[in-house]
Design an enzyme around this catalytic site. Structure first.
Site, PDB file in Angstrom:
ATOM      1  N   GLN A 292      41.702  37.250  29.884  1.00 47.83           N
ATOM      2  CA  GLN A 292      42.427  38.518  29.834  1.00 47.83           C
ATOM      3  C   GLN A 292      42.811  38.863  28.396  1.00 47.83           C
ATOM      4  O   GLN A 292      43.278  38.016  27.643  1.00 47.83           O
ATOM      5  CB  GLN A 292      43.687  38.448  30.702  1.00 47.83           C
ATOM      6  CG  GLN A 292      43.418  38.336  32.190  1.00 47.83           C
ATOM      7  CD  GLN A 292      43.048  39.670  32.832  1.00 47.83           C
ATOM      8  OE1 GLN A 292      42.836  40.678  32.153  1.00 47.83           O
ATOM      9  NE2 GLN A 292      42.949  39.673  34.149  1.00 47.83           N
ATOM     10  N   TYR A 321      36.026  33.860  42.258  1.00 49.57           N
ATOM     11  CA  TYR A 321      35.751  34.427  40.929  1.00 49.57           C
ATOM     12  C   TYR A 321      36.617  33.696  39.900  1.00 49.57           C
ATOM     13  O   TYR A 321      37.341  34.304  39.112  1.00 49.57           O
ATOM     14  CB  TYR A 321      36.039  35.928  40.891  1.00 49.57           C
ATOM     15  CG  TYR A 321      35.187  36.765  41.815  1.00 49.57           C
ATOM     16  CD1 TYR A 321      33.996  37.334  41.371  1.00 49.57           C
ATOM     17  CD2 TYR A 321      35.574  37.001  43.133  1.00 49.57           C
ATOM     18  CE1 TYR A 321      33.213  38.111  42.207  1.00 49.57           C
ATOM     19  CE2 TYR A 321      34.804  37.770  43.984  1.00 49.57           C
ATOM     20  CZ  TYR A 321      33.623  38.322  43.521  1.00 49.57           C
ATOM     21  OH  TYR A 321      32.855  39.088  44.361  1.00 49.57           O
ATOM     22  N   GLU A 342      32.498  30.032  41.244  1.00 48.57           N
ATOM     23  CA  GLU A 342      32.093  31.001  40.227  1.00 48.57           C
ATOM     24  C   GLU A 342      30.575  30.925  40.108  1.00 48.57           C
ATOM     25  O   GLU A 342      29.989  29.851  40.213  1.00 48.57           O
ATOM     26  CB  GLU A 342      32.766  30.654  38.895  1.00 48.57           C
ATOM     27  CG  GLU A 342      32.274  31.387  37.690  1.00 48.57           C
ATOM     28  CD  GLU A 342      32.556  32.876  37.765  1.00 48.57           C
ATOM     29  OE1 GLU A 342      31.570  33.637  37.680  1.00 48.57           O
ATOM     30  OE2 GLU A 342      33.728  33.262  37.910  1.00 48.57           O
ATOM     31  N   ASP A 390      39.828  37.819  42.159  1.00 46.85           N
ATOM     32  CA  ASP A 390      39.953  38.645  40.953  1.00 46.85           C
ATOM     33  C   ASP A 390      38.552  39.095  40.551  1.00 46.85           C
ATOM     34  O   ASP A 390      37.952  38.564  39.618  1.00 46.85           O
ATOM     35  CB  ASP A 390      40.619  37.832  39.839  1.00 46.85           C
ATOM     36  CG  ASP A 390      40.860  38.648  38.574  1.00 46.85           C
ATOM     37  OD1 ASP A 390      40.651  39.879  38.610  1.00 46.85           O
ATOM     38  OD2 ASP A 390      41.254  38.059  37.553  1.00 46.85           O
ATOM     39  N   CYS A 417      41.082  45.366  38.646  1.00 47.78           N
ATOM     40  CA  CYS A 417      41.107  46.171  37.419  1.00 47.78           C
ATOM     41  C   CYS A 417      40.552  47.568  37.673  1.00 47.78           C
ATOM     42  O   CYS A 417      40.333  48.325  36.732  1.00 47.78           O
ATOM     43  CB  CYS A 417      40.316  45.485  36.306  1.00 47.78           C
ATOM     44  SG  CYS A 417      38.586  45.172  36.720  1.00 47.78           S
TER      45      CYS A 417
END
Length: 460
Positions: A292, A321, A342, A390, A417
């Site tokens: 981030q 994720y 992932e 996420d 997001c």
């Protein structure tokens, strides 16, 4: 000055006086002439402008402000307009209080429009601690402008470079590194890559700066692994000037597409990672890793996610994720077991390494899609209490939502997001038996139209 009053036949270069009625989610002002909408940069609701028509389509057009007749009391007048032209800060002309109000309204409106309800509990936006100079990463394009290697940012919807020295929203030391490299490369007459001729070496300068440790990583995106003459000397000068630089790498991108990074990295100096802290856990961050860009706000985001989850010491959780493991590792001390998956093998290796770095023995990471891994875990008797997800901006595949519902957790916590794809996924989750409980917007991206959010879903 001539005004075209034929409202049914707009043409390029027509000029109209009009009031700005609204903002789009991307920060453009909305003007309507005889009900026909135009989208105008650098225009705020309530302002009266003389609008110059730039383009007319079948359903809408685009314009620019030629003159302000009246301005909004919420306008930030001292902003460098290059931040709007490039999109670096497409909300930078709007006061921060109004940015926050707009972002809250954006989430509410998208949920109502897409999910069909007006009573979803959207909490007030968690405001940013810093509204400028907050980004810990920059990807800066490089071009030859008037014969000089130049750094800056592309004009919106183009590959025309606008020279920029102060990037406004990223850490000032990142700007200093970019300018230092620009000046040093000019001294040795280094050639930037030219998209038309496909000649030149340097394409982009990528800089990370860890928020808590101050460590920096520099990645030069180039067309060839062969170093031009004197580049090594520039690197020597760079690490002498900025002693907190711990990594300098090349990334080889010889393609012709618009993607920034290629697959191959070559270490020139130091280590292939930098180290930072997130919620008192230590992370090694590699050049291609997702991390981030606003660390203090990300910490608020994750703490909100853990609060929404209602974590208990005996809980088993899944971190879908999972990336380099930040969400799962930061909560591992609060629960019994963390499982993560992932699709990027290097990210899974990073997550495993970060778990070891923090001396955790209750984490497990695998490579693969959630749609395949979660049914496998279910067959092995793994029953999560909470699933964290996420995803990227495209949101979740329907297969993920089905697989998550089959795991039968008491709660699903969704970090998004992109409010538009999140709202779409709300409908899908509710169809599979998980109802939206609450939504918390968190402003990770002040001065831009972007907004992050955390939401919790409870089983019916």
């Amino acid at each position: 000055m001539c005004y075209n009053m034929d409202m049914t036949n707009f043409k390029k270069n027509d000029i109209f006086e009009a009031e700005v009625l609204d903002l789009t989610h991307e920060g453009q002002g909305v003007v309507k002439i005889d009900s026909f909408p135009f989208f105008v940069d650098n225009a705020l609701p309530g302002e009266r402008i003389k609008m110059h028509v730039l383009k007319v389509g079948k359903s809408f057009g685009f314009g620019r402000v030629d003159e302000f007749i009246s301005q909004s009391k919420h306008r930030v007048t001292q902003l460098n307009l290059d931040y709007l032209r490039t999109g670096i800060a497409d909300f930078g002309h709007l006061s921060y209080d109004e940015q926050v109000k707009f972002k809250h309204k954006q989430v509410v409106d998208i949920l109502r429009k897409t999910a069909g309800k007006s009573d979803y509990p959207v909490l007030p936006v968690v405001e940013a601690i810093k509204t400028i100079n907050y980004r810990n990463k920059a990807q800066i394009p490089v071009q030859m402008v008037d014969g000089l290697l130049t750094t800056g940012f592309y004009r919106k919807n183009s590959h025309t470079l606008i020279p920029v020295e102060d990037f406004y929203i990223q850490h000032p030391e990142i700007d200093a590194v970019v300018l230092f490299l620009r000046d040093e490369f000019r001294k040795i007459n280094l050639q930037a890559y030219d998209e038309k001729t496909r000649k030149g070496w340097l394409r982009n300068i990528v800089v990370r700066r860890a928020f808590h440790t101050g460590e920096m990583m520099i990645t030069l995106v180039v067309t060839s692994k062969k170093l031009p003459e004197k580049v090594e000397l520039v690197i020597d000068h760079l690490v002498e000037r900025f002693t907190n630089i711990k990594s300098v790498q090349l990334n080889i991108n010889s393609g012709t597409g618009s993607f920034i990074l290629g697959k191959e990295f070559i270490l020139l100096y130091g280590k292939d990672f930098i180290t930072d802290l997130m919620l008192d856990k230590t992370y090694q961050i590699s050049a291609p890793a997702f991390y981030q860009v606003n660390t203090p706000q990300a910490e608020k985001l994750y703490e909100t996610a853990y609060e929404f989850a209602g974590l208990k010491p005996g809980d088993v959780v899944i971190d879908a994720y999972s990336g380099i493991g930040t969400i799962g590792i930061s909560m591992a001390d609060r629960v019994a077991k963390v499982y993560g998956m992932e699709v990027v093998p290097a990210a899974v290796e990073n997550a495993k390494r970060n778990a070891q770095l923090n001396e955790l023995e209750n984490t497990h990471y695998e490579v693969g899609t959630a749609e395949k891994i979660m049914p496998k875990w279910l067959s092995e008797g793994i029953k999560p209490d909470v699933i964290f997800v996420d995803p990227p901006r495209k949101g979740l595949d329907e297969g993920f939502i089905k697989a998550a519902a089959m795991m039968n957790p008491r709660r699903i916590v969704y970090i998004s997001c992109n409010p538009a794809t999140f709202a779409r996924d709300v409908v899908r989750f509710e169809a599979d038996g998980y109802l939206l409980d609450k939504v918390q917007p968190v402003d990770l991206f002040p001065q831009t139209h972007h907004i992050e959010l955390v939401a919790s879903f409870n089983k019916k």
